[in-house]
Motif scaffolding. Structure first.
Motif, PDB file in Angstrom:
ATOM      1  N   MET A   1      46.425  43.664  29.359  1.00 25.82           N
ATOM      2  CA  MET A   1      45.302  43.956  30.190  1.00 25.82           C
ATOM      3  C   MET A   1      45.785  44.137  31.611  1.00 25.82           C
ATOM      4  SD  MET A   1      41.808  41.971  29.598  1.00 25.82           S
ATOM      5  CE  MET A   1      41.015  41.580  31.083  1.00 25.82           C
ATOM      6  N   SER A   2      45.242  45.113  32.306  1.00 31.52           N
ATOM      7  CA  SER A   2      45.690  45.353  33.666  1.00 31.52           C
ATOM      8  C   SER A   2      44.990  44.403  34.614  1.00 31.52           C
ATOM      9  CB  SER A   2      45.416  46.804  34.068  1.00 31.52           C
ATOM     10  OG  SER A   2      44.028  46.999  34.214  1.00 31.52           O
ATOM     11  N   GLU A   3      45.551  44.301  35.801  1.00 29.98           N
ATOM     12  CA  GLU A   3      44.955  43.400  36.772  1.00 29.98           C
ATOM     13  C   GLU A   3      43.794  44.040  37.515  1.00 29.98           C
ATOM     14  OE1 GLU A   3      47.435  43.225  40.611  1.00 29.98           O
ATOM     15  OE2 GLU A   3      48.869  43.412  38.976  1.00 29.98           O
ATOM     16  N   PHE A   4      43.565  45.313  37.308  1.00 33.61           N
ATOM     17  CA  PHE A   4      42.448  46.002  37.932  1.00 33.61           C
ATOM     18  C   PHE A   4      41.456  46.420  36.860  1.00 33.61           C
ATOM     19  CE2 PHE A   4      45.960  46.882  40.877  1.00 33.61           C
ATOM     20  CZ  PHE A   4      45.404  46.367  42.038  1.00 33.61           C
ATOM     21  N   SER A   5      40.184  46.243  37.137  1.00 35.71           N
ATOM     22  CA  SER A   5      39.181  46.738  36.205  1.00 35.71           C
ATOM     23  C   SER A   5      38.850  48.176  36.595  1.00 35.71           C
ATOM     24  CB  SER A   5      37.929  45.860  36.264  1.00 35.71           C
ATOM     25  OG  SER A   5      37.391  45.872  37.561  1.00 35.71           O
ATOM     26  N   SER A   6      38.499  48.974  35.611  1.00 30.93           N
ATOM     27  CA  SER A   6      38.259  50.383  35.894  1.00 30.93           C
ATOM     28  C   SER A   6      36.886  50.791  35.392  1.00 30.93           C
ATOM     29  CB  SER A   6      39.338  51.252  35.244  1.00 30.93           C
ATOM     30  OG  SER A   6      39.263  51.120  33.844  1.00 30.93           O
ATOM     31  N   GLY A  10      32.253  60.456  35.868  1.00 31.60           N
ATOM     32  CA  GLY A  10      32.632  61.847  35.623  1.00 31.60           C
ATOM     33  C   GLY A  10      34.074  61.894  35.166  1.00 31.60           C
ATOM     34  N   ASP A  11      34.889  62.670  35.885  1.00 33.02           N
ATOM     35  CA  ASP A  11      36.312  62.759  35.570  1.00 33.02           C
ATOM     36  C   ASP A  11      37.146  61.771  36.379  1.00 33.02           C
ATOM     37  OD1 ASP A  11      35.850  64.719  33.756  1.00 33.02           O
ATOM     38  OD2 ASP A  11      36.240  66.377  35.144  1.00 33.02           O
ATOM     39  N   ALA A  12      36.563  61.159  37.386  1.00 36.91           N
ATOM     40  CA  ALA A  12      37.311  60.252  38.253  1.00 36.91           C
ATOM     41  C   ALA A  12      37.259  58.830  37.698  1.00 36.91           C
ATOM     42  CB  ALA A  12      36.735  60.269  39.659  1.00 36.91           C
ATOM     43  N   VAL A  13      38.345  58.134  37.854  1.00 39.79           N
ATOM     44  CA  VAL A  13      38.425  56.735  37.436  1.00 39.79           C
ATOM     45  C   VAL A  13      38.474  55.888  38.699  1.00 39.79           C
ATOM     46  CG1 VAL A  13      39.777  55.021  36.199  1.00 39.79           C
ATOM     47  CG2 VAL A  13      39.650  57.355  35.332  1.00 39.79           C
ATOM     48  N   LEU A  14      37.535  54.982  38.810  1.00 40.41           N
ATOM     49  CA  LEU A  14      37.471  54.111  39.974  1.00 40.41           C
ATOM     50  C   LEU A  14      38.055  52.752  39.610  1.00 40.41           C
ATOM     51  CD1 LEU A  14      33.814  54.924  41.057  1.00 40.41           C
ATOM     52  CD2 LEU A  14      35.921  55.960  41.905  1.00 40.41           C
ATOM     53  N   TYR A  15      38.906  52.243  40.471  1.00 36.64           N
ATOM     54  CA  TYR A  15      39.528  50.943  40.235  1.00 36.64           C
ATOM     55  C   TYR A  15      38.996  49.944  41.245  1.00 36.64           C
ATOM     56  CZ  TYR A  15      42.868  53.152  37.130  1.00 36.64           C
ATOM     57  OH  TYR A  15      43.444  53.826  36.100  1.00 36.64           O
ATOM     58  N   ALA A  16      38.628  48.792  40.743  1.00 36.64           N
ATOM     59  CA  ALA A  16      38.166  47.721  41.618  1.00 36.64           C
ATOM     60  C   ALA A  16      39.181  46.583  41.537  1.00 36.64           C
ATOM     61  CB  ALA A  16      36.800  47.222  41.171  1.00 36.64           C
ATOM     62  N   PRO A  17      39.653  46.114  42.669  1.00 35.64           N
ATOM     63  CA  PRO A  17      40.620  45.014  42.624  1.00 35.64           C
ATOM     64  C   PRO A  17      39.942  43.740  42.124  1.00 35.64           C
ATOM     65  CG  PRO A  17      39.959  45.449  44.876  1.00 35.64           C
ATOM     66  CD  PRO A  17      39.337  46.520  44.024  1.00 35.64           C
ATOM     67  N   PRO A  18      40.720  42.845  41.537  1.00 32.16           N
ATOM     68  CA  PRO A  18      40.133  41.594  41.057  1.00 32.16           C
ATOM     69  C   PRO A  18      39.653  40.754  42.233  1.00 32.16           C
ATOM     70  CG  PRO A  18      42.507  41.475  40.958  1.00 32.16           C
ATOM     71  CD  PRO A  18      42.156  42.886  41.337  1.00 32.16           C
ATOM     72  N   PRO A  19      38.705  39.884  41.993  1.00 28.13           N
ATOM     73  CA  PRO A  19      38.234  39.047  43.098  1.00 28.13           C
ATOM     74  C   PRO A  19      39.348  38.121  43.572  1.00 28.13           C
ATOM     75  CG  PRO A  19      37.298  38.313  41.026  1.00 28.13           C
ATOM     76  CD  PRO A  19      38.021  39.593  40.752  1.00 28.13           C
ATOM     77  N   GLU A  20      39.402  37.929  44.866  1.00 30.04           N
ATOM     78  CA  GLU A  20      40.453  37.086  45.427  1.00 30.04           C
ATOM     79  C   GLU A  20      40.126  35.620  45.208  1.00 30.04           C
ATOM     80  OE1 GLU A  20      41.884  37.692  49.328  1.00 30.04           O
ATOM     81  OE2 GLU A  20      41.763  39.865  49.184  1.00 30.04           O
ATOM     82  N   THR A  21      41.142  34.878  44.812  1.00 32.16           N
ATOM     83  CA  THR A  21      40.973  33.435  44.703  1.00 32.16           C
ATOM     84  C   THR A  21      41.412  32.826  46.027  1.00 32.16           C
ATOM     85  OG1 THR A  21      43.186  33.230  43.780  1.00 32.16           O
ATOM     86  CG2 THR A  21      41.369  33.394  42.220  1.00 32.16           C
ATOM     87  N   PRO A  22      40.627  31.943  46.553  1.00 39.36           N
ATOM     88  CA  PRO A  22      40.985  31.382  47.858  1.00 39.36           C
ATOM     89  C   PRO A  22      42.246  30.525  47.757  1.00 39.36           C
ATOM     90  CG  PRO A  22      39.109  30.220  46.937  1.00 39.36           C
ATOM     91  CD  PRO A  22      39.396  31.382  46.035  1.00 39.36           C
ATOM     92  N   LYS A  23      43.110  30.672  48.730  1.00 41.44           N
ATOM     93  CA  LYS A  23      44.318  29.854  48.795  1.00 41.44           C
ATOM     94  C   LYS A  23      43.950  28.515  49.411  1.00 41.44           C
ATOM     95  CE  LYS A  23      46.897  33.168  47.324  1.00 41.44           C
ATOM     96  NZ  LYS A  23      47.235  33.208  45.946  1.00 41.44           N
TER      97      LYS A  23
END
Length: 136
Positions: A1-6, A10-23
């Motif tokens: 599984m990739s670290e980005f959800s997609s 249409g023909d474009a694939v949008l990638y959303a970064p995973p939510p940041e976990t607070p340090k």
């Protein structure tokens, strides 16, 4: 599984970064993970006491002056290879070398991931083995 959800639009694939976990600061991490509830606090203390008791017992067993470790040092070769003939130790070392080489190759393939195909690694290992067989 990739670290980005997609998601596709249409023909474009949008990638959303995973939510940041607070340090968290180490003190905050300990409070959040080990002492977040009364049950977790008791569990942390009980586990710590048990681990310290086991560790202390283990160390007292090893460093007890009553223990006689001379026989262990004297018979180390017997413990490692049993009664294997001395003139055939090369077989033991060869097996150790094969295990270490295969472990190293496995770790390299695992770390490289898909950057190096497994078939390529197999071909290189076969070529190396064939070369060593020809040289022997």
């Amino acid at each position: 599984m990739s670290e980005f959800s997609s998601a596709t639009v249409g023909d474009a694939v949008l990638y959303a970064p995973p939510p940041e976990t607070p340090k968290l600061h180490p003190r905050e991490w300990v409070k959040e993970n080990l002492f977040s509830s009364p049950f977790n606090s008791v569990l942390t203390f009980v586990t710590t006491i048990i681990l310290l008791a086991v560790f202390r017992g283990f160390l007292s067993f090893i460093f007890n002056p009553v223990r006689q470790w001379d026989s262990t040092a004297t018979n180390m070769q017997l413990f490692m290879t049993r009664a294997y003939p001395d003139e055939q130790y090369i077989r033991v070392w060869f097996c150790v070398a094969v295990i270490l080489i295969l472990t190293g190759v496995s770790m390299a393939v695992w770390r490289a991931g898909s950057a190096m195909p497994v078939a390529g690694v197999g071909h290189r290992l076969l070529a190396t083995g064939a070369l060593l067989a020809l040289l022997a």
